[in-house]
Structure formats: structure tokens, C-alpha cells
Design a protein around this motif. Structure first.
Motif, PDB file in Angstrom:
ATOM      1  N   ASN A   4       0.898  -1.393   0.032  1.00  0.00           N
ATOM      2  CA  ASN A   4      -0.199  -0.033  -0.075  1.00  0.00           C
ATOM      3  C   ASN A   4       0.789   1.348   0.103  1.00  0.00           C
ATOM      4  OD1 ASN A   4       0.996  -0.486   2.571  1.00  0.00           O
ATOM      5  ND2 ASN A   4      -0.997   0.231   3.605  1.00  0.00           N
ATOM      6  N   ASP A   5       2.065   1.224  -0.358  1.00  0.00           N
ATOM      7  CA  ASP A   5       3.172   2.360  -0.520  1.00  0.00           C
ATOM      8  C   ASP A   5       2.934   2.800  -1.949  1.00  0.00           C
ATOM      9  OD1 ASP A   5       3.517   2.019   2.163  1.00  0.00           O
ATOM     10  OD2 ASP A   5       5.669   1.274   1.796  1.00  0.00           O
ATOM     11  N   VAL A   6       3.369   3.863  -2.302  1.00  0.00           N
ATOM     12  CA  VAL A   6       3.260   4.324  -3.711  1.00  0.00           C
ATOM     13  C   VAL A   6       4.847   4.972  -3.755  1.00  0.00           C
ATOM     14  CG1 VAL A   6       2.703   6.328  -5.383  1.00  0.00           C
ATOM     15  CG2 VAL A   6       1.067   4.821  -3.846  1.00  0.00           C
ATOM     16  N   GLN A   7       5.636   4.841  -4.706  1.00  0.00           N
ATOM     17  CA  GLN A   7       6.880   5.459  -4.946  1.00  0.00           C
ATOM     18  C   GLN A   7       6.909   6.214  -6.035  1.00  0.00           C
ATOM     19  OE1 GLN A   7       9.165   1.559  -4.851  1.00  0.00           O
ATOM     20  NE2 GLN A   7      10.289   2.630  -2.936  1.00  0.00           N
ATOM     21  N   ILE A   8       7.487   7.448  -5.902  1.00  0.00           N
ATOM     22  CA  ILE A   8       7.546   8.216  -7.143  1.00  0.00           C
ATOM     23  C   ILE A   8       8.998   8.591  -7.342  1.00  0.00           C
ATOM     24  CG2 ILE A   8       6.732  10.625  -7.886  1.00  0.00           C
ATOM     25  CD1 ILE A   8       4.570  10.271  -5.940  1.00  0.00           C
ATOM     26  N   PHE A   9       9.409   8.573  -8.611  1.00  0.00           N
ATOM     27  CA  PHE A   9      10.893   8.515  -8.920  1.00  0.00           C
ATOM     28  C   PHE A   9      10.882   9.908  -9.865  1.00  0.00           C
ATOM     29  CE2 PHE A   9      10.103   4.297  -8.157  1.00  0.00           C
ATOM     30  CZ  PHE A   9      11.149   3.912  -7.314  1.00  0.00           C
ATOM     31  N   THR A  22       8.573   8.239  -1.106  1.00  0.00           N
ATOM     32  CA  THR A  22       7.842   6.957  -0.908  1.00  0.00           C
ATOM     33  C   THR A  22       6.683   7.408  -0.114  1.00  0.00           C
ATOM     34  OG1 THR A  22       9.664   5.690  -1.058  1.00  0.00           O
ATOM     35  CG2 THR A  22       7.834   4.678   0.287  1.00  0.00           C
ATOM     36  N   LEU A  23       5.578   7.264  -0.513  1.00  0.00           N
ATOM     37  CA  LEU A  23       4.225   7.601   0.365  1.00  0.00           C
ATOM     38  C   LEU A  23       3.635   6.490   1.161  1.00  0.00           C
ATOM     39  CD1 LEU A  23       2.414   9.548  -2.471  1.00  0.00           C
ATOM     40  CD2 LEU A  23       4.105  10.305  -0.783  1.00  0.00           C
ATOM     41  N   LYS A  24       3.828   6.438   2.215  1.00  0.00           N
ATOM     42  CA  LYS A  24       3.467   5.164   3.183  1.00  0.00           C
ATOM     43  C   LYS A  24       2.111   5.158   3.323  1.00  0.00           C
ATOM     44  CE  LYS A  24       6.641   3.250   4.383  1.00  0.00           C
ATOM     45  NZ  LYS A  24       7.232   2.009   3.767  1.00  0.00           N
ATOM     46  N   HIS A  25       1.490   4.062   3.284  1.00  0.00           N
ATOM     47  CA  HIS A  25       0.153   3.854   3.461  1.00  0.00           C
ATOM     48  C   HIS A  25      -0.952   4.633   2.762  1.00  0.00           C
ATOM     49  CE1 HIS A  25       1.191   1.247   6.936  1.00  0.00           C
ATOM     50  NE2 HIS A  25       2.256   2.250   7.250  1.00  0.00           N
ATOM     51  N   ALA A  26      -0.450   4.751   1.354  1.00  0.00           N
ATOM     52  CA  ALA A  26      -1.178   5.559   0.504  1.00  0.00           C
ATOM     53  C   ALA A  26      -2.373   5.028  -0.262  1.00  0.00           C
ATOM     54  CB  ALA A  26      -0.251   6.091  -0.742  1.00  0.00           C
ATOM     55  N   TRP A  27      -3.310   5.854  -0.444  1.00  0.00           N
ATOM     56  CA  TRP A  27      -4.534   5.350  -1.340  1.00  0.00           C
ATOM     57  C   TRP A  27      -4.959   6.482  -2.382  1.00  0.00           C
ATOM     58  CZ3 TRP A  27      -4.625   6.530   3.745  1.00  0.00           C
ATOM     59  CH2 TRP A  27      -5.404   7.611   4.227  1.00  0.00           C
ATOM     60  N   TYR A  52      -2.017   9.817   2.187  1.00  0.00           N
ATOM     61  CA  TYR A  52      -1.045   9.153   2.718  1.00  0.00           C
ATOM     62  C   TYR A  52      -0.816   9.347   4.451  1.00  0.00           C
ATOM     63  CZ  TYR A  52       1.929  12.913   1.700  1.00  0.00           C
ATOM     64  OH  TYR A  52       2.345  14.370   1.406  1.00  0.00           O
ATOM     65  N   ASP A  53      -0.157   8.453   4.876  1.00  0.00           N
ATOM     66  CA  ASP A  53       0.172   8.719   6.479  1.00  0.00           C
ATOM     67  C   ASP A  53       1.255   9.491   6.676  1.00  0.00           C
ATOM     68  OD1 ASP A  53      -2.155   7.403   7.385  1.00  0.00           O
ATOM     69  OD2 ASP A  53      -1.183   5.394   7.498  1.00  0.00           O
ATOM     70  N   TRP A  54       2.289   9.051   5.916  1.00  0.00           N
ATOM     71  CA  TRP A  54       3.576   9.778   6.124  1.00  0.00           C
ATOM     72  C   TRP A  54       4.432   9.368   4.780  1.00  0.00           C
ATOM     73  CZ3 TRP A  54       8.249   6.899   6.660  1.00  0.00           C
ATOM     74  CH2 TRP A  54       7.960   5.243   7.154  1.00  0.00           C
ATOM     75  N   ALA A  55       5.414  10.544   4.591  1.00  0.00           N
ATOM     76  CA  ALA A  55       6.263   9.951   3.285  1.00  0.00           C
ATOM     77  C   ALA A  55       7.700  10.334   3.767  1.00  0.00           C
ATOM     78  CB  ALA A  55       5.981  11.321   2.095  1.00  0.00           C
ATOM     79  N   GLN A  56       8.766   9.692   2.738  1.00  0.00           N
ATOM     80  CA  GLN A  56       9.848   9.552   2.865  1.00  0.00           C
ATOM     81  C   GLN A  56      10.683  10.003   1.743  1.00  0.00           C
ATOM     82  OE1 GLN A  56      11.945   5.914   3.824  1.00  0.00           O
ATOM     83  NE2 GLN A  56      13.793   6.875   4.054  1.00  0.00           N
TER      84      GLN A  56
END
Length: 75
Positions: A4-9, A22-27, A52-56
Motif C-alpha cells: 500500500n506504498d506508492v513510490q514516485i521517482f 515513498t508515500l506510506k500507507h497511500a490510497w 498518505y500517512d507519511w512520506a520519506q
């Protein structure tokens, strides 16, 4: 990443990764599609908004990885 994470490059012209989010717990919150024109080869813009809950953040430059701060709840 979890399922359920989304990664954007962000990539350069050669396809090398420069940044990664990295968007954690994203929808998906919403999706907007641009106008389709089958008589044209133009690209169509698709805008996707996520919650999302949090991002890195990670910066990947010259072989060095720099991890940025963690960000709280996303809109």
C-alpha cells in the motif's frame, strides 16, 4: 515498500534515478483525466491525488543517497 506504498521517482534524461518519494500507507483520493483526442499523437495529462500517512524523501546524486526528513499526513 509495502503493497500500500506508492513510490514516485524523478529521473534524468538517461533514465537514472535522481529523487525518490515513498508515500506510506497511500490510497488514491482523486483522478482527473485530460481530454482524449484520437486524431492526435499528443500525450494526455492524468492527475492523481493521493492521501498518505507519511512520506520519506531520498535524493540519489552522484552515487550518494541522502535521506530527507519524514513528512506527516498528506492531503
Amino acid at each position: 515498500p509495502d503493497s500500500n506504498d506508492v513510490q514516485i521517482f524523478m529521473i534524468d534524461e538517461a533514465g537514472n534515478e535522481l529523487e525518490q518519494w515513498t508515500l506510506k500507507h497511500a490510497w488514491i483520493k482523486s483522478v482527473e483525466f485530460g481530454a482524449l483526442d484520437y486524431s492526435s499523437d499528443e500525450m494526455v495529462e492524468v492527475t492523481v491525488n493521493f492521501r498518505y500517512d507519511w512520506a520519506q524523501f531520498e535524493s540519489i546524486r552522484d552515487g550518494a543517497v541522502t535521506r530527507g526528513p519524514f513528512f506527516g499526513v498528506g492531503a
